[in-house]
Write a protein that holds these residues in place. Structure first.
Motif, PDB file in Angstrom:
ATOM      1  N   SER A   5     -44.176  -8.290 -89.022  1.00  0.00           N
ATOM      2  CA  SER A   5     -44.380  -9.090 -87.819  1.00  0.00           C
ATOM      3  C   SER A   5     -44.855  -8.243 -86.651  1.00  0.00           C
ATOM      4  N   GLY A   6     -44.553  -6.944 -86.677  1.00  0.00           N
ATOM      5  CA  GLY A   6     -45.021  -6.065 -85.621  1.00  0.00           C
ATOM      6  C   GLY A   6     -46.328  -5.368 -85.945  1.00  0.00           C
ATOM      7  N   ALA A   7     -46.683  -5.360 -87.249  1.00  0.00           N
ATOM      8  CA  ALA A   7     -47.873  -4.626 -87.680  1.00  0.00           C
ATOM      9  C   ALA A   7     -49.094  -5.504 -87.847  1.00  0.00           C
ATOM     10  N   SER A   8     -48.907  -6.830 -87.837  1.00  0.00           N
ATOM     11  CA  SER A   8     -50.032  -7.727 -88.052  1.00  0.00           C
ATOM     12  C   SER A   8     -49.961  -8.912 -87.094  1.00  0.00           C
ATOM     13  N   LEU A  37     -52.352  -3.135 -88.601  1.00  0.00           N
ATOM     14  CA  LEU A  37     -53.060  -3.619 -89.775  1.00  0.00           C
ATOM     15  C   LEU A  37     -54.308  -4.421 -89.431  1.00  0.00           C
ATOM     16  N   CYS A  38     -54.644  -4.510 -88.164  1.00  0.00           N
ATOM     17  CA  CYS A  38     -55.769  -5.362 -87.734  1.00  0.00           C
ATOM     18  C   CYS A  38     -56.758  -4.586 -86.877  1.00  0.00           C
ATOM     19  N   GLN A  39     -57.099  -3.389 -87.304  1.00  0.00           N
ATOM     20  CA  GLN A  39     -57.972  -2.543 -86.504  1.00  0.00           C
ATOM     21  C   GLN A  39     -59.416  -3.047 -86.431  1.00  0.00           C
ATOM     22  N   LEU A  40     -59.790  -3.936 -87.340  1.00  0.00           N
ATOM     23  CA  LEU A  40     -61.148  -4.484 -87.334  1.00  0.00           C
ATOM     24  C   LEU A  40     -61.196  -5.859 -86.685  1.00  0.00           C
TER      25      LEU A  40
END
Length: 516
Positions: free
Chosen positions: A434-437, A22-25
């Motif tokens: 918690s694993g995606a961000s 969720l934090c590709q930028l």
């Protein structure tokens, strides 16, 4: 205690690693500069006092235009440090804040309840390819002169020109003149509180045609237009090069105060609290009005700095978040605050002239007391549309025809899942999140010295034990007050000391601290 697997800590990630889903930028986010140890000064927030005097003859026109609630909220001091801390948590990828408790965002419900703005209505869109000198003359009744517009601009009206020409409406003014003054007031209101630009001294004339007919102005979805502007400002402010934050700063600050302990002010002593739920039902103030008398902040001034807010957000847990701040207050508010609640969960795009932003209420279903499922894969947040900037000479109705049609179909785009929130099933969502961000924002400067941290905890434990042994109530109150002051001082140099879910003296009135 929810057992989440491997929460990401911003500051413990090697900058060459792949960022969470969720934090590709992240590489171009101001938060990344923080974890690299770069000092990031707080953003300069642009919000103006509405510097035209109120005249009761404007009231019916402002009510009909749908903006009386904004007028009622009044002027509230801006906390730039708090706004900056929230921006560090905003994600362009999802249009939500990523926090230790999950995703949260400002929704259409928040705009309606806090500012009393209409949700169901025409999209806030129109043409900017007009002769603005003619528009000003026609609707405000004043000839344009060299002091009207900002240098080299044909649309940015100087606030000084508005003040010089519309400060006092003549006592014997006819209806046409009063309407012209009312339009000037409305232009100042939206340009100072809702759609503040970064110039600091100008207001765009593009809103003026909306007030040609006050009744037609009231048919716009001001709430969706304001929310679109806020999302665009938040997305832009994540750029570490950005120095300013404009738009509806007031809305973001009120939203934070309603839900989080950090920065929440307290009332002055001997201050009369305004009453909600009294007076004419249609003209009762929105919920944001209750904050105008909160002029003081509890705790020491150092509690209201960016570093302290960053730590308080890191320390958020379920017990410190008010997930449903409005449910026991809706009956006190005017009908406009609760109209068409199904539209609070539409997935239609938010539109404000040149701005189009994705609205994702399904990512924050818990804020509506609905079941929070793991959201689907990231959708398009229209990164290309972020490149469109404002400018005169555009017919935005034609440019955004497709998105305007989507807004027209807003009722068909409402989420239909009505399952109530179930905390026992929330673990699955938190494990995924918690694993995606990235849940915790921590700079190398914030990493505590272990020896100092352990010693600080020992000192705090000793003070707690001493306070518990005191029996005299007055002495105990003083001891507890001292304890919280010590705790705040320690927080400035080490990680927050965990003792309970209390938000600490930066958010709690002294009277409450003394009673505990």
């Amino acid at each position: 205690m929810v057992n989440v697997r491997g929460p990401q800590v911003l500051g413990s990630i090697n900058t060459t690693d792949t960022y969470p889903a969720l934090c590709q930028l992240q590489s171009r986010h101001r938060a990344q500069r923080v974890i690299e140890g770069e000092l990031q000064p707080p953003l300069i927030t642009r919000k103006h006092i509405v510097s035209l005097p109120w005249d009761n003859r404007y009231k019916d026109y402002v009510v009909n235009a749908g903006l009386y609630g904004v007028h009622q909220v009044g002027h509230i001091q801006t906390d730039s440090e708090l706004i900056s801390a929230l921006v560090e948590r905003w994600r362009q990828e999802t249009h939500t804040f990523h926090l230790p408790v999950g995703e949260m965002t400002v929704t259409l419900q928040d705009v309606a309840v806090l500012l009393g703005l209409r949700v169901d209505g025409n999209a806030l869109c129109g043409r900017t390819d007009l002769d603005w000198s003619a528009v000003v003359t026609n609707l405000l009744g004043r000839d344009v002169d060299p002091t009207t517009f900002r240098n080299k601009s044909k649309v940015a009206i100087k606030m000084s020109w508005l003040r010089n020409n519309f400060s006092t409406c003549p006592e014997n003014a006819d209806d046409k003149t009063v309407q012209q003054y009312a339009r000037a007031y409305l232009l100042m209101l939206v340009g100072s509180v809702l759609f503040t630009d970064h110039s600091g001294d100008c207001i765009s004339a593009i809103y003026l045609p909306l007030f040609e007919d006050f009744n037609e102005a009231g048919k716009y979805s001001w709430a969706s237009g304001v929310l679109a502007f806020l999302y665009r400002e938040l997305c832009g402010a994540t750029d570490p090069k950005r120095k300013q934050f404009g738009g509806p700063v007031l809305l973001l600050q009120l939203w934070s105060w309603e839900r989080f302990p950090m920065g929440r002010p307290r009332t002055r002593r001997n201050c009369e609290v305004p009453q909600l739920g009294v007076g004419d039902l249609e003209r009762r103030p929105p919920l944001g009005h209750r904050w105008w008398f909160y002029r003081e902040y509890a705790g020491h001034i150092t509690c209201r700095v960016l570093k302290s807010y960053r730590k308080e957000i890191n320390d958020l847990n379920d017990g410190k978040v008010i997930w449903l701040p409005y449910e026991d207050k809706m009956h006190l508010l005017p009908p406009i605050c609760s109209e068409n609640p199904s539209l609070w969960r539409t997935t239609a795009p938010l539109i404000h002239f040149w701005i189009v932003e994705v609205y994702n209420p399904g990512r924050v279903s818990r804020q509506f007391n609905h079941y929070q499922a793991v959201p689907p894969s990231l959708g398009d947040t229209m990164d290309e549309l972020h490149k469109i900037i404002n400018g005169a000479g555009k017919n935005w109705v034609d440019t955004h025809h497709e998105h305007l049609q989507a807004w027209e179909d807003r009722e068909d785009k409402c989420l239909v899942d009505q399952r109530p929130y179930d905390h026992s099933k929330h673990d699955e969502y938190l494990r995924w999140f918690s694993g995606a961000s990235i849940l915790y924002l921590r700079s190398p400067r914030d990493v505590p010295n272990t020896d100092i941290s352990n010693e600080a905890r020992k000192i705090t434990a000793d003070i707690v034990a001493m306070c518990s042994a005191v029996t005299d109530q007055q002495t105990k109150a003083c001891a507890l007050d001292l304890l919280y002051k010590c705790k705040e001082a320690i927080k400035l140099i080490v990680q927050p000391v965990e003792s309970d879910d209390d938000p600490g003296p930066s958010s709690r009135p002294a009277s409450k601290r003394a009673r505990n």
